[in-house]
Design an enzyme around this catalytic site. Structure first.
Site, short mmCIF file in Angstrom:
data_model
loop_
_atom_site.label_atom_id
_atom_site.label_comp_id
_atom_site.label_asym_id
_atom_site.label_seq_id
_atom_site.Cartn_x
_atom_site.Cartn_y
_atom_site.Cartn_z
N HIS A 77 4.24 5.19 2.55
CA HIS A 77 3.05 4.38 2.75
C HIS A 77 1.79 5.23 2.64
O HIS A 77 1.74 6.37 3.08
CB HIS A 77 3.09 3.71 4.13
N HIS A 78 0.77 4.64 2.00
CA HIS A 78 -0.50 5.35 1.82
C HIS A 78 -1.18 5.64 3.15
O HIS A 78 -2.04 6.53 3.25
CB HIS A 78 -1.43 4.53 0.93
N ALA A 79 -0.84 4.92 4.20
CA ALA A 79 -1.38 5.24 5.53
C ALA A 79 -0.91 6.60 6.02
O ALA A 79 -1.55 7.22 6.87
CB ALA A 79 -0.98 4.16 6.55
N ASN A 128 -5.46 10.54 5.48
CA ASN A 128 -5.99 10.48 4.13
C ASN A 128 -7.34 11.18 4.09
O ASN A 128 -8.20 10.96 4.95
CB ASN A 128 -6.16 9.03 3.70
N SER A 161 0.80 -1.23 0.00
CA SER A 161 0.00 0.00 0.00
C SER A 161 0.83 1.27 0.00
O SER A 161 0.38 2.30 0.50
CB SER A 161 -0.93 0.01 1.22
#
Length: 485
Positions: A139-141, A325, A21
């Site tokens: 990381h997309h987190a 996000n 991710s």
């Protein structure tokens, strides 16, 4: 001290040996203005050391809640050292684009170490023409597309001479104390059924927008009824959306990645936008439709109905989103089955008008609501189960994303950034190919991430995007040509 949102946590939960991710970007650099005409690993380590305080994701790591009673927190890494995150590699001669794409793919398919801040940077030497490249992944987190662009801006300069960054403050994100953290977690866990019930009611009014779910018997009628009871605006009738067809890239992905990239003149895209009276994003969707049609023809896999693309949408301007996000998604039909270019473009334009209308009614909130339905202790298991059944459900065919970027050149320690090619996420749920475009300094820079087992000729998609743009330009020129008697 910041806590991850439900959406942030989902990006952690979906990860497996095959699905990662993180998002990334490949910057191509002209290093002729650097000291000695070369950018070094030491230069990049020092740059990040100087500016890490401007970008929180660079220096903070995960702090888990015991027994997973609640979502994780962020804490500042007390042992943060940029040198652990910055690496250097060199391409063998001739250092062409194919070699560079293969090297980026190898880096992209490796997971990030969750014991440290969730990012890495690779300085890639040996490119043809004396150039260098930087590939960074995060990381997309930690970030969405907009925050990733802001992170890039924090590290780079608007002129060759490095600007002096503002001094760091004394504020630090300390590790949450155990007892207060557990108290908050238990309280949140106890109240979760009430919050879930409220979220479920709000989400029910928009279930008819979702692929697979929206086509189930009675869902459309239920959603309309819920919207009516809640006094929400009803979307204009748009007709039945056909389910996503099966394609070669809708199968379980492997752990391997392929990466292809290229640039398109932004002025050509804008010329199409002006000539056909649409948005830049509509032009991107039309280009992708034409490119995917040709790729599917090559593989004797052209369906008889539109593909369905998941299109991420930034929600950052609509709310106070903090560091997490802030995104939702639209589901856009791509009419690849239509042979005539003009007719196909009109179908794309009509589809995007309908999709935007429906999204405006929902305000995009359903994505966050769905992410928060399950308590933290169960959300990881539920997410992994959902990913396992995703290939059978085939919710969408692929991801297409358009991220706006700066229209002036950027510099890294004197090296000019010539292009910036994004790299994103693929999964069993979203298909084995992801097309992301980033507008930068007069170009539309395209990055295509794919599973090579499903899409072995990833570079062809970049070529077909160029051909599709040329096709659209010819349509504009035909409309502008005077009628001769």
């Amino acid at each position: 001290m910041g806590q991850l949102t439900a959406v942030d946590t989902n990006f952690l939960d979906i990860e497996s040996r095959r699905t990662l991710s993180h998002i990334g970007g490949l910057a191509i650099l002209d290093t002729t203005l650097c000291d000695g005409g070369r950018l070094t690993r030491g230069d990049m380590v020092e740059l990040i050391r100087e500016r890490a305080h401007l970008a929180k994701p660079l220096r903070r790591r995960l702090a888990a809640v015991p027994f997973r009673l609640d979502r994780p927190y962020w804490e500042e890494d007390p042992n943060f050292d940029p040198g652990r995150h910055v690496h250097e590699v060199a391409l063998p001669s001739p250092g062409d684009d194919l070699q560079l794409g293969a090297e980026v793919a190898r880096i992209h398919e490796r997971p990030l170490d969750r014991r440290r801040p969730l990012w890495e940077l690779f300085l890639i030497q040996g490119l043809a023409g004396g150039r260098a490249a930087i590939y960074a992944k995060v990381h997309h987190a930690c970030v969405d597309g907009v925050l990733a662009a802001e992170l890039l801006a924090a590290l780079l300069d608007l002129q060759p001479e490095a600007a002096t960054p503002p001094a760091p403050t004394a504020d630090r994100e300390l590790r949450p104390e155990l007892l207060p953290m557990l108290t908050r977690s238990v309280t949140r866990f106890a109240l979760h059924p009430v919050r879930s019930a409220e979220a479920l009611v709000r989400t029910a009014g928009h279930l008819d927008q979702l692929p697979v779910v929206g086509g189930m018997p009675g869902v459309r009628e239920m959603s309309r009824a819920v919207r009516s009871v809640l006094g929400q605006r009803q979307p204009a009738p748009t007709g039945e959306q056909s389910p996503p067809p099966r394609t070669p890239f809708n199968a379980p992905i492997s752990q391997h990645r392929a990466f292809a990239f290229g640039s398109l003149p932004l002025e050509d895209v804008k010329k199409v936008r002006r000539g056909l009276g649409v948005s830049v994003n509509d032009v991107v969707m039309a280009m992708c439709t034409g490119a995917l049609r040709q790729w599917l023809i090559d593989h004797d896999a052209l369906p008889d109905r539109p593909l369905v693309a998941c299109v991420p949408v930034s929600m950052r301007r609509r709310a106070e989103c903090g560091d997490g996000n802030a995104l939702s998604a639209m589901f856009a039909p791509l009419p690849v089955h239509i042979a005539d270019p003009a007719e196909r473009f009109l179908a794309v334009r009509a589809a995007m008008v309908n999709v935007k209308r429906r999204f405006a009614v929902s305000h995009g909130s359903w994505f966050e609501e769905v992410s928060a339905l399950m308590p933290s202790a169960l959300s990881g298991l539920a997410t992994r189960l959902a990913m396992q059944v995703a290939p059978a459900l085939n919710p969408v065919n692929l991801l297409v994303s358009n991220v706006p970027g700066p229209q002036q050149p950027l510099y890294a320690r004197g090296a000019r950034v010539l292009a910036y090619y994004p790299a994103s996420v693929i999964s069993d749920a979203t298909g084995g190919v992801n097309i992301t475009v980033f507008s930068y300094d007069g170009n539309l820079d395209v990055g295509v991430i794919a599973c090579p087992d499903l899409v072995p000729d990833t570079w062809n998609l970049v070529d077909y995007l160029r051909e599709s743009l040329t096709e659209l330009l010819k349509m504009v020129e035909a409309e502008e040509s005077p009628v001769r008697v």
